[in-house]
Design a protein around this motif. Structure first.
Motif, PDB file in Angstrom:
ATOM      1  N   ASP A 259       0.896  -1.269   0.095  1.00 35.91           N
ATOM      2  CA  ASP A 259      -0.002  -0.071   0.016  1.00 35.91           C
ATOM      3  C   ASP A 259       0.830   1.313   0.026  1.00 35.91           C
ATOM      4  N   GLY A 260       2.049   1.212  -0.863  1.00 37.31           N
ATOM      5  CA  GLY A 260       2.772   2.436  -0.985  1.00 37.31           C
ATOM      6  C   GLY A 260       3.855   2.641   0.224  1.00 37.31           C
ATOM      7  N   ARG A 261       4.128   1.919   1.190  1.00 37.38           N
ATOM      8  CA  ARG A 261       4.651   1.856   2.220  1.00 37.38           C
ATOM      9  C   ARG A 261       5.818   0.729   2.460  1.00 37.38           C
ATOM     10  N   ALA A 262       7.056   1.176   2.647  1.00 35.95           N
ATOM     11  CA  ALA A 262       8.081  -0.144   2.909  1.00 35.95           C
ATOM     12  C   ALA A 262       7.700  -0.689   4.263  1.00 35.95           C
ATOM     13  N   THR A 263       7.656  -2.174   4.094  1.00 32.87           N
ATOM     14  CA  THR A 263       7.447  -3.042   5.344  1.00 32.87           C
ATOM     15  C   THR A 263       8.311  -3.948   5.699  1.00 32.87           C
ATOM     16  N   GLY A 264       9.441  -3.792   4.965  1.00 32.04           N
ATOM     17  CA  GLY A 264      10.558  -4.788   5.420  1.00 32.04           C
ATOM     18  C   GLY A 264      11.464  -5.191   4.100  1.00 32.04           C
ATOM     19  N   VAL A 265      12.316  -6.330   4.238  1.00 29.98           N
ATOM     20  CA  VAL A 265      12.998  -6.522   3.066  1.00 29.98           C
ATOM     21  C   VAL A 265      13.002  -8.214   3.131  1.00 29.98           C
ATOM     22  N   GLU A 266      13.563  -8.383   1.796  1.00 32.80           N
ATOM     23  CA  GLU A 266      13.636  -9.884   1.581  1.00 32.80           C
ATOM     24  C   GLU A 266      15.241 -10.020   1.401  1.00 32.80           C
ATOM     25  N   LEU A 267      15.493 -11.041   1.945  1.00 29.81           N
ATOM     26  CA  LEU A 267      17.135 -11.415   1.713  1.00 29.81           C
ATOM     27  C   LEU A 267      17.220 -12.603   0.554  1.00 29.81           C
ATOM     28  N   ALA A 268      18.577 -12.804   0.270  1.00 30.24           N
ATOM     29  CA  ALA A 268      18.923 -13.631  -1.156  1.00 30.24           C
ATOM     30  C   ALA A 268      18.294 -15.118  -0.794  1.00 30.24           C
ATOM     31  N   ASP A 269      18.262 -15.492   0.621  1.00 31.81           N
ATOM     32  CA  ASP A 269      18.076 -16.884   0.720  1.00 31.81           C
ATOM     33  C   ASP A 269      16.560 -16.960   0.941  1.00 31.81           C
ATOM     34  N   GLY A 270      15.741 -15.844   0.405  1.00 35.68           N
ATOM     35  CA  GLY A 270      13.950 -15.887   0.680  1.00 35.68           C
ATOM     36  C   GLY A 270      13.602 -15.326   1.911  1.00 35.68           C
ATOM     37  N   THR A 271      14.414 -15.124   3.078  1.00 34.39           N
ATOM     38  CA  THR A 271      13.782 -14.728   4.175  1.00 34.39           C
ATOM     39  C   THR A 271      13.256 -13.418   4.183  1.00 34.39           C
ATOM     40  N   LEU A 272      12.025 -13.026   4.855  1.00 33.37           N
ATOM     41  CA  LEU A 272      11.435 -11.825   4.866  1.00 33.37           C
ATOM     42  C   LEU A 272      11.794 -11.317   6.048  1.00 33.37           C
TER      43      LEU A 272
END
Length: 510
Positions: A259-272
């Motif tokens: 919804d137009g807001r950053a809520t986190g990141v995804e790592l190269a191993d797929g971890t959120l």
């Protein structure tokens, strides 16, 4: 937090003190970003900035984040002389540290009577530009109406006798040299060097670039025992003391937005990894890739700078002691200004304000035949295995993406021999850091190095704001406001932390 560069770590420490839980994800195996270090056979070399200007930025960080001041954590020393300049005609001038009078005397002695007075008059005008530009460019978040900065030239107009004493405003740093310094080639080289080493073409850099020599000669030049890597270590340890968490070898591949807001990141191993705020200390291309098509900037916002050069660094391990009286930093000026500027920046007017850099005969980005060379010879016992050896670093500004050949490296070493006597006989081994190495370490295309923000010139030398069009996402470091350079990185972290803690109404420290 994405990245453990100096801007990001500055923001992390300040956010932690404000009560935030901060986790830093760094794809490399260490901290410090551009402040890398090579250690081999008892020798130690900085691979990025090796001198500090405007130390107050980091003094303030340590005051605001703990009880130990900066000097208790890093052994800083003023470099004396601040720099030795060797000009194209062989003339040499040692410029003292933080002494306007001493600089004038040195210039008079080396370049002739009246040279110091001309430089002093220029520095008085540079002070005016600094007073006008300092706060909006360095101490405040980028104004929403940043076009005011783009149109406003803080460097004062210059009275021209040949124009019947009419005032004429210099548009570029090269014009400042012509108007103020009479076009004297050595004074011109001295002035233009401050722009060149920061990746700016003096022919197109705005007159406001005059703040660069003012900053250095007013606030001093400092070295650190253990190199500038020691400063990075001190900031990292301050972060750890404030319970900032670091995950090294942790590659962020995507910024998660909803919804137009950053809520986190995804790592190269797929971890959120969930987050209330995401702070990205990465190059513009890397940030765009992480956003998966989401626009980080609003339409009409300051675009990331492009066409910036890179650095070629050669590390030399030498047998034999560092001679007494050796200058820490020597600048060996080019013998062909036009060739150097055209090869690094292109020919002005060929495409917009700057054309494509002139290629080498094989079509690759070409290195200047005789580039301006910065030679660093620190008096630091941690840089050598014992007092009978010396560590020397050579640095030249080169086009981003330049292919560096063995012949290029030999040419740089041969030039350095002019100011390091007996270099060939003393050389034990060498290591080379090319634009490709810079690109690998920073993620910047072609190994480009960000330049500091400057006013005027239609905003071409500003950097994107620390806040972005994605709510909760912030940009920090050299590719964001207020741009590249070690002091600027610290300022960027301070501004980003302030925006997160106080919100968009934050206007910088008073």
């Amino acid at each position: 937090m994405i990245g453990a560069g100096m801007g990001a770590m500055t923001a992390a420490a300040r956010l932690a003190v404000a009560g935030h839980r901060v986790v830093v994800h760094e794809r490399a195996r260490t901290y410090g970003g551009a402040l890398g270090r090579v250690e081999r056979d008892g020798f130690g070399f900085d691979t990025g900035p090796s001198l500090l200007h405007l130390p107050a930025v980091y003094r303030d960080l340590f005051v605001k984040t703990g009880k130990q001041p900066l000097e208790d954590c890093v052994e800083l020393s003023q470099v004396e002389p601040a720099v030795r300049h060797v000009f194209a005609d062989g003339t040499a001038a040692d410029l003292p540290n933080v002494s306007r009078a001493g600089v004038g005397e040195s210039l008079d002695s080396a370049l002739g009577a009246g040279s110091g007075a001309r430089w002093a008059a220029f520095m008085n005008r540079a002070r005016e530009a600094w007073d006008r530009a300092r706060r909006p460019l360095l101490e405040e978040p980028l104004w929403p109406n940043w076009q005011v900065l783009a149109d406003r030239e803080p460097y004062p107009a210059v009275a021209q006798k040949r124009l019947l004493r009419r005032e004429r405003r210099a548009a570029t740093l090269a014009e400042v040299a012509e108007f103020e310094l009479g076009g004297e080639p050595r004074l011109t080289a001295l002035l233009e060097h401050f722009a060149l080493v920061r990746g700016l073409d003096p022919r197109t850099a705005p007159a406001s670039a005059a703040v660069l020599p003012y900053l250095e000669q007013t606030f001093g030049t400092w070295s650190a025992r253990g190199g500038m890597r020691a400063l990075a270590t001190a900031v990292y340890e301050r972060c750890r003391a404030r319970r900032v968490e670091f995950a090294f070898g942790s590659d962020v591949v995507r910024i998660v937005a909803k919804d137009g807001r950053a809520t986190g990141v995804e790592l190269a191993d797929g971890t959120l990894v969930d987050a209330d705020f995401v702070v990205a200390g990465v190059a513009p291309g890397a940030l765009d890739a992480m956003l998966s098509g989401t626009a980080a900037r609003t339409h009409g916002d300051v675009p990331p700078q492009s066409g910036l050069p890179s650095r070629l660094t050669v590390l030399l391990a030498l047998r034999g002691a560092r001679p007494e009286g050796t200058a820490h930093r020597t600048v060996l000026h080019t013998t062909d200004r036009a060739d150097e500027l055209d090869r690094v920046f292109g020919t002005p007017g060929a495409r917009g304000s700057t054309g494509a850099a002139r290629p080498a005969p094989d079509g690759s980005p070409g290195l200047p035949a005789a580039p301006t060379l910065t030679v660093l010879r620190p008096d630091d016992p941690t840089s050598t295995p014992d007092a009978e050896h010396e560590a020397v670093t050579l640095t030249a500004v080169v086009p981003a993406g330049a292919e560096v050949t063995d012949a290029d490296v030999r040419r740089l070493i041969a030039r350095a021999a002019a100011v390091v006597p007996g270099l060939d006989d003393r050389l034990l081994w060498q290591e080379v850091r090319t634009p490709a190495h810079v690109a690998e370490a920073t993620g910047a295309e072609g190994g480009a190095v960000p330049a500091p923000a400057l006013a005027a010139a239609a905003g071409q030398h500003l950097h994107p704001a620390n806040s972005t069009a994605v709510a909760g996402l912030y940009a920090v470091g050299g590719w964001a406001h207020p741009g590249g350079g070690l002091p600027h990185a610290g300022m960027s972290g301070t501004l980003t932390a302030g925006l997160i803690v106080e919100g968009p109404e934050f206007r910088g420290s008073q």
